[in-house]
Design a protein around this motif. Structure first.
Motif, mmCIF file in Angstrom:
data_model
loop_
_atom_site.group_PDB
_atom_site.id
_atom_site.type_symbol
_atom_site.label_atom_id
_atom_site.label_comp_id
_atom_site.label_asym_id
_atom_site.label_seq_id
_atom_site.Cartn_x
_atom_site.Cartn_y
_atom_site.Cartn_z
ATOM 1 N N LEU A 29 18.888 -36.537 -21.212
ATOM 2 C CA LEU A 29 18.646 -35.155 -20.793
ATOM 3 C C LEU A 29 19.205 -34.159 -21.812
ATOM 4 O O LEU A 29 18.513 -33.230 -22.230
ATOM 5 C CB LEU A 29 19.248 -34.893 -19.412
ATOM 6 C CG LEU A 29 19.128 -33.444 -18.913
ATOM 7 C CD1 LEU A 29 17.655 -33.057 -18.741
ATOM 8 C CD2 LEU A 29 19.895 -33.267 -17.628
ATOM 9 N N VAL A 30 20.452 -34.364 -22.222
ATOM 10 C CA VAL A 30 21.057 -33.474 -23.221
ATOM 11 C C VAL A 30 20.288 -33.566 -24.543
ATOM 12 O O VAL A 30 20.068 -32.561 -25.224
ATOM 13 C CB VAL A 30 22.550 -33.801 -23.419
ATOM 14 C CG1 VAL A 30 23.140 -33.025 -24.591
ATOM 15 C CG2 VAL A 30 23.327 -33.501 -22.147
ATOM 16 N N GLY A 31 19.859 -34.767 -24.893
ATOM 17 C CA GLY A 31 19.071 -34.945 -26.124
ATOM 18 C C GLY A 31 17.756 -34.193 -26.078
ATOM 19 O O GLY A 31 17.351 -33.571 -27.065
ATOM 20 N N ILE A 32 17.096 -34.232 -24.942
ATOM 21 C CA ILE A 32 15.824 -33.504 -24.800
ATOM 22 C C ILE A 32 16.060 -32.002 -24.900
ATOM 23 O O ILE A 32 15.338 -31.292 -25.608
ATOM 24 C CB ILE A 32 15.138 -33.861 -23.464
ATOM 25 C CG1 ILE A 32 14.619 -35.292 -23.509
ATOM 26 C CG2 ILE A 32 13.995 -32.899 -23.163
ATOM 27 C CD1 ILE A 32 14.169 -35.821 -22.164
ATOM 28 N N ALA A 56 20.035 -30.681 -34.069
ATOM 29 C CA ALA A 56 19.319 -31.921 -34.393
ATOM 30 C C ALA A 56 20.264 -33.121 -34.374
ATOM 31 O O ALA A 56 19.900 -34.193 -33.874
ATOM 32 C CB ALA A 56 18.644 -31.796 -35.753
ATOM 33 N N VAL A 57 21.472 -32.940 -34.885
ATOM 34 C CA VAL A 57 22.455 -34.027 -34.860
ATOM 35 C C VAL A 57 22.830 -34.362 -33.412
ATOM 36 O O VAL A 57 22.916 -35.539 -33.042
ATOM 37 C CB VAL A 57 23.706 -33.658 -35.699
ATOM 38 C CG1 VAL A 57 24.866 -34.596 -35.416
ATOM 39 C CG2 VAL A 57 23.363 -33.652 -37.182
ATOM 40 N N LEU A 58 23.031 -33.330 -32.588
ATOM 41 C CA LEU A 58 23.342 -33.566 -31.180
ATOM 42 C C LEU A 58 22.206 -34.313 -30.488
ATOM 43 O O LEU A 58 22.432 -35.291 -29.770
ATOM 44 C CB LEU A 58 23.615 -32.241 -30.463
ATOM 45 C CG LEU A 58 23.892 -32.340 -28.964
ATOM 46 C CD1 LEU A 58 25.137 -33.172 -28.688
ATOM 47 C CD2 LEU A 58 23.996 -30.952 -28.362
ATOM 48 N N SER A 59 20.979 -33.864 -30.718
ATOM 49 C CA SER A 59 19.825 -34.515 -30.089
ATOM 50 C C SER A 59 19.699 -35.966 -30.530
ATOM 51 O O SER A 59 19.504 -36.860 -29.702
ATOM 52 C CB SER A 59 18.550 -33.750 -30.441
ATOM 53 O OG SER A 59 17.434 -34.381 -29.882
ATOM 54 N N SER A 60 19.820 -36.188 -31.812
ATOM 55 C CA SER A 60 19.715 -37.554 -32.334
ATOM 56 C C SER A 60 20.838 -38.434 -31.801
ATOM 57 O O SER A 60 20.609 -39.590 -31.423
ATOM 58 C CB SER A 60 19.759 -37.544 -33.860
ATOM 59 O OG SER A 60 18.701 -36.788 -34.366
ATOM 60 N N SER A 61 22.050 -37.899 -31.769
ATOM 61 C CA SER A 61 23.196 -38.656 -31.260
ATOM 62 C C SER A 61 23.011 -39.015 -29.792
ATOM 63 O O SER A 61 23.319 -40.127 -29.371
ATOM 64 C CB SER A 61 24.482 -37.854 -31.434
ATOM 65 O OG SER A 61 24.714 -37.594 -32.793
ATOM 66 N N CYS A 62 22.512 -38.051 -29.020
ATOM 67 C CA CYS A 62 22.280 -38.317 -27.597
ATOM 68 C C CYS A 62 21.202 -39.374 -27.398
ATOM 69 O O CYS A 62 21.319 -40.227 -26.519
ATOM 70 C CB CYS A 62 21.906 -37.029 -26.871
ATOM 71 S SG CYS A 62 23.319 -35.942 -26.622
ATOM 72 N N VAL A 99 20.426 -41.810 -29.508
ATOM 73 C CA VAL A 99 21.021 -43.094 -29.891
ATOM 74 C C VAL A 99 22.004 -43.554 -28.814
ATOM 75 O O VAL A 99 22.030 -44.731 -28.434
ATOM 76 C CB VAL A 99 21.705 -42.993 -31.268
ATOM 77 C CG1 VAL A 99 22.547 -44.222 -31.572
ATOM 78 C CG2 VAL A 99 20.658 -42.793 -32.356
ATOM 79 N N GLY A 100 22.801 -42.618 -28.298
ATOM 80 C CA GLY A 100 23.735 -42.958 -27.228
ATOM 81 C C GLY A 100 23.025 -43.399 -25.961
ATOM 82 O O GLY A 100 23.480 -44.317 -25.272
#
Length: 182
Positions: free
Chosen positions: A66-69, A156-162, A164-165
Motif C-alpha cells: 500500500l505504501v509502495g503504491i 521512488a526509493v521508498l516505493s521500490s523499497s516497499c 521489495v519489502g
C-alpha cells in the motif's frame, strides 16, 4: 550566441514528452506489480485452512504494498513537475539568450552629464532589465527542478523499497520456519 530557437523548442517538447512517458511507465509497472503482489498474498492466505492467521502474518507485506503504491503515485507527480520545471528553465534561458543578443546589437550612448544619455539608452536599459528577469526566472526554475528531482528520487526509493519489502517479508518468514498454517 547562435540562434537555437528550433533546438530549444524541441528540447522543451522532448522533456515534456519524457515526463509523460515516465508517468505512463510508472503507472503501468508499479500498478500491475503491486496489485499482483497484493492479490498473490491475499490469494495465498485465502487458500490456507486458517486464512485469518495467514493474513495476520502477511499484513506487514500488504501494508508495504500500500505504501509502495502511494509513494509511486506521488513519484509520478514529482517526476512530471521536475521535467516541466526543467523545460521552463530551458525556455527562460533561451529567452535570456535572445534578449542578450538584442542588447549586444544595441549601441550604448555615453554622454556627460549622464542624464543626457538616459533617454537615448531607455530601450537598452529595458532590455537589460528584461535580461535580469529572464535570468532570475531561469535560475529559479532550475532550483525548483532540482528540488522536485530530489523529492522524486526519495519517493521512488521508498516505493521500490516497499515493493521489495512486500515481496521479501513472506519469503523471510518462510525461510525462518514461520508457517502460514497454525
Amino acid at each position: 550566441m547562435a540562434d537555437r530557437s528550433g533546438n530549444i523548442g524541441d528540447l522543451v517538447r522532448s522533456l515534456n514528452a519524457e515526463g509523460d512517458a515516465y508517468l505512463r511507465q510508472w503507472v503501468v509497472w508499479l500498478g500491475v506489480a503491486s496489485a499482483a503482489g497484493t492479490v498473490a498474498m491475499i490469494s495465498l492466505a485465502a487458500q490456507l485452512p486458517n486464512p485469518d492467521h495467514a493474513l495476520q502474518l502477511l499484513l506487514p507485506s500488504l501494508w508495504l504494498f500500500l505504501v509502495g503504491i502511494l509513494s509511486a503515485g506521488v513519484s509520478i507527480l514529482l517526476l512530471s513537475k521536475q521535467l516541466h520545471e526543467k523545460a521552463e528553465h530551458f525556455a527562460q534561458a533561451h529567452n535570456r539568450d535572445q534578449v542578450k543578443a538584442a542588447i549586444d546589437k544595441t549601441v550604448e550612448i555615453v554622454a556627460s552629464p549622464a542624464h543626457l544619455a538616459e533617454g537615448a539608452n531607455a530601450g537598452r536599459n529595458r532590455l537589460i532589465e528584461e535580461y535580469a528577469t529572464c535570468d532570475s526566472r531561469a535560475e529559479a526554475a532550475w532550483d525548483r527542478q532540482t528540488r522536485w528531482a530530489r523529492a522524486w528520487i526519495a519517493s521512488a526509493v521508498l516505493s521500490s523499497s516497499c515493493f521489495v519489502g512486500g515481496i521479501g517479508w513472506p519469503l523471510v518468514q518462510v525461510s525462518f520456519g514461520t508457517t502460514l498454517v497454525p
